[in-house]
Design an enzyme around this catalytic site. Structure first.
Site, PDB file in Angstrom:
ATOM      1  N   ARG A   1      84.939  40.210  31.166  1.00 32.38           N
ATOM      2  CA  ARG A   1      84.881  40.082  30.007  1.00 32.38           C
ATOM      3  C   ARG A   1      84.695  40.479  29.069  1.00 32.38           C
ATOM      4  O   ARG A   1      83.723  39.993  27.969  1.00 32.38           O
ATOM      5  CB  ARG A   1      84.636  37.961  30.141  1.00 32.38           C
ATOM      6  N   ASN A   2      84.922  41.571  28.967  1.00 35.56           N
ATOM      7  CA  ASN A   2      83.723  42.636  28.296  1.00 35.56           C
ATOM      8  C   ASN A   2      84.580  44.048  27.269  1.00 35.56           C
ATOM      9  O   ASN A   2      85.111  44.199  28.568  1.00 35.56           O
ATOM     10  CB  ASN A   2      82.704  42.868  30.175  1.00 35.56           C
TER      11      ASN A   2
END
Length: 420
Positions: free
Chosen positions: A195-196
């Site tokens: 999620r980065n």
């Protein structure tokens, strides 16, 4: 081609033929659903949650909470539920045996055959799945916000979502991904969940996982691929914006930091429960349905705060029955920069523990928030540039979620009228 998914069941796409869908949506009641339920309808319909074909009934929910299994004994760690408030049920006189249309964005999305309407103690779900009922745990907060009744039954999609740019470049169903893997002649595929926007620590995690996955395969002709499988779901203030995550990950490929023949980016719609080890199992199930053979798990996978030990998500794979998953975990420690070795190195191999310099996502975010470009050692300049472009184009000037982005961001997908 192998279409066998989790539980050794065939992956099915649950989608009504368009003319049938047009007729049926005119006859049935339309009931609005939440964003989470809409995302999970899509996941169910395309086989991300195979062998599930609908929302769980009370017996299945009991079994998942108490035994971490479906009724037939298939490993399953997290309930998939359709919550609804009593007023909506009463107002529409919903009952067992009804067929209804689940609608989203004021458009029909899925057909539901109601097999059960029931209540269940949300605190029991939280304790079983998350190991806590503390309100500050984001998963507990999510469960608490759900309505008090659950509708169970099989679903079928009546209206396929249209993904918006740039999401459309990265949207692949499980069956589509399996065809792509076959075309690429990949024998082994390791999933990297994220999620980065990637910093170089993430890059090395993927490269290390590739070596572990490739293992004894020949190397003259590479047959092991990396699937970057981003999680797209609800956002919080300070998170990276979704568009920057996808485009930043893709930039590692476009700029040849990965051999383009062994790397690709996609995403999964999912609302994180932050259930630590149990969520790691669910992520493994989803990626096995995508056709992945291996899944990388780093430190504190799907955890939050101090609710789980940083390596609980590793250990749970030693506690499940052998053969209950069709995917192998790749358990990795951290990568760090060692000024003595003068290289990025694996923490399990480097002995300069005192001199190590960790890749801190918090520190890198802080640098970016100050509008400073991180050094090349921390983040590839091409990734940084794409992140800035995404911020201007999609993030109202910021690569991080702010109030305006959360309220006015473009939808990930749209549903259009199916009556015309």
């Amino acid at each position: 081609m192998n279409f066998t998914g989790h539980g050794n069941k065939p992956i099915k796409e649950l989608i009504l033929e368009s003319n049938t869908a047009k007729k049926i949506v005119k006859k049935l009641k339309h009931i609005p659903i939440s964003q989470r339920v809409a995302r999970e309808c899509i996941d169910l319909a395309y086989g991300f949650f195979s062998p599930l074909e609908g929302f769980m009934n009370s017996n299945t929910l009991n079994s998942v909470c108490q035994k971490m299994k479906l009724i037939d004994g298939t490993l399953w760690p997290i309930p998939i539920l359709l919550d609804m408030d009593r007023d909506t049920i009463n107002k529409n006189n919903l009952k067992i045996g009804d067929q209804i249309i689940l609608s989203f964005q004021n458009q029909p999305l899925a057909l539901l055959d109601i097999e059960e309407i029931y209540q269940y103690d949300k605190q029991k779900i939280a304790q079983a799945v998350l190991g806590t009922t503390e309100e500050k745990h984001p998963g507990v907060k999510m469960f608490d916000e759900w309505s008090d009744y659950y509708l169970a039954g099989p679903i079928k999609l009546v209206n396929e979502p249209i993904f918006q740019p740039p999401f459309d470049r990265f949207w692949y169903t499980p069956l589509q991904l399996r065809k792509i893997f076959q075309e690429k002649d990949w024998e082994r595929i390791v999933a990297h969940q994220t999620r980065n926007v990637p910093h170089t620590g993430h890059e090395w995690l993927m490269k290390g996982a590739w070596f572990s996955t490739n293992a004894n395969l020949a190397v003259e002709r590479l047959k092991t691929g990396i699937l970057v499988s981003c999680i797209i779901g609800p956002k919080r203030m300070g998170d990276y914006i979704d568009e920057a995550i996808l485009l930043g990950q893709q930039q590692l490929n476009d700029s040849n930091y990965f051999n383009q023949e062994i790397h690709m980016v996609s995403f999964v719609l999912w609302d994180m429960r932050y259930a630590g080890p149990k969520e790691a199992l669910l992520h493994a199930i989803i990626r096995s349905n995508l056709g992945c053979t291996h899944h990388m798990f780093g430190r504190d996978h799907a955890g939050v705060g101090s609710y789980y030990d940083p390596y609980d998500a590793h250990r749970i794979f030693d506690k499940i029955p052998e053969g209950s998953l069709n995917i192998k975990p790749i358990r990795v420690l951290e990568w760090w920069y060692c000024p003595i070795c003068q290289e990025v190195t694996y923490s399990g191999l480097c002995g300069h523990t005192r001199e190590r310099q960790n890749f801190s996502g918090t520190m890198i975010r802080s640098i970016i928030q100050d509008k400073v470009q991180p050094t090349n050692l921390l983040m590839r300049p091409e990734v940084f540039q794409v992140m800035l472009e995404s911020a201007e184009k999609y993030g109202f000037g910021s690569p991080f979620c702010n109030e305006k982005y959360l309220k006015q961001r473009q939808p990930v997908f749209r549903l259009f009228s199916i009556n015309s």
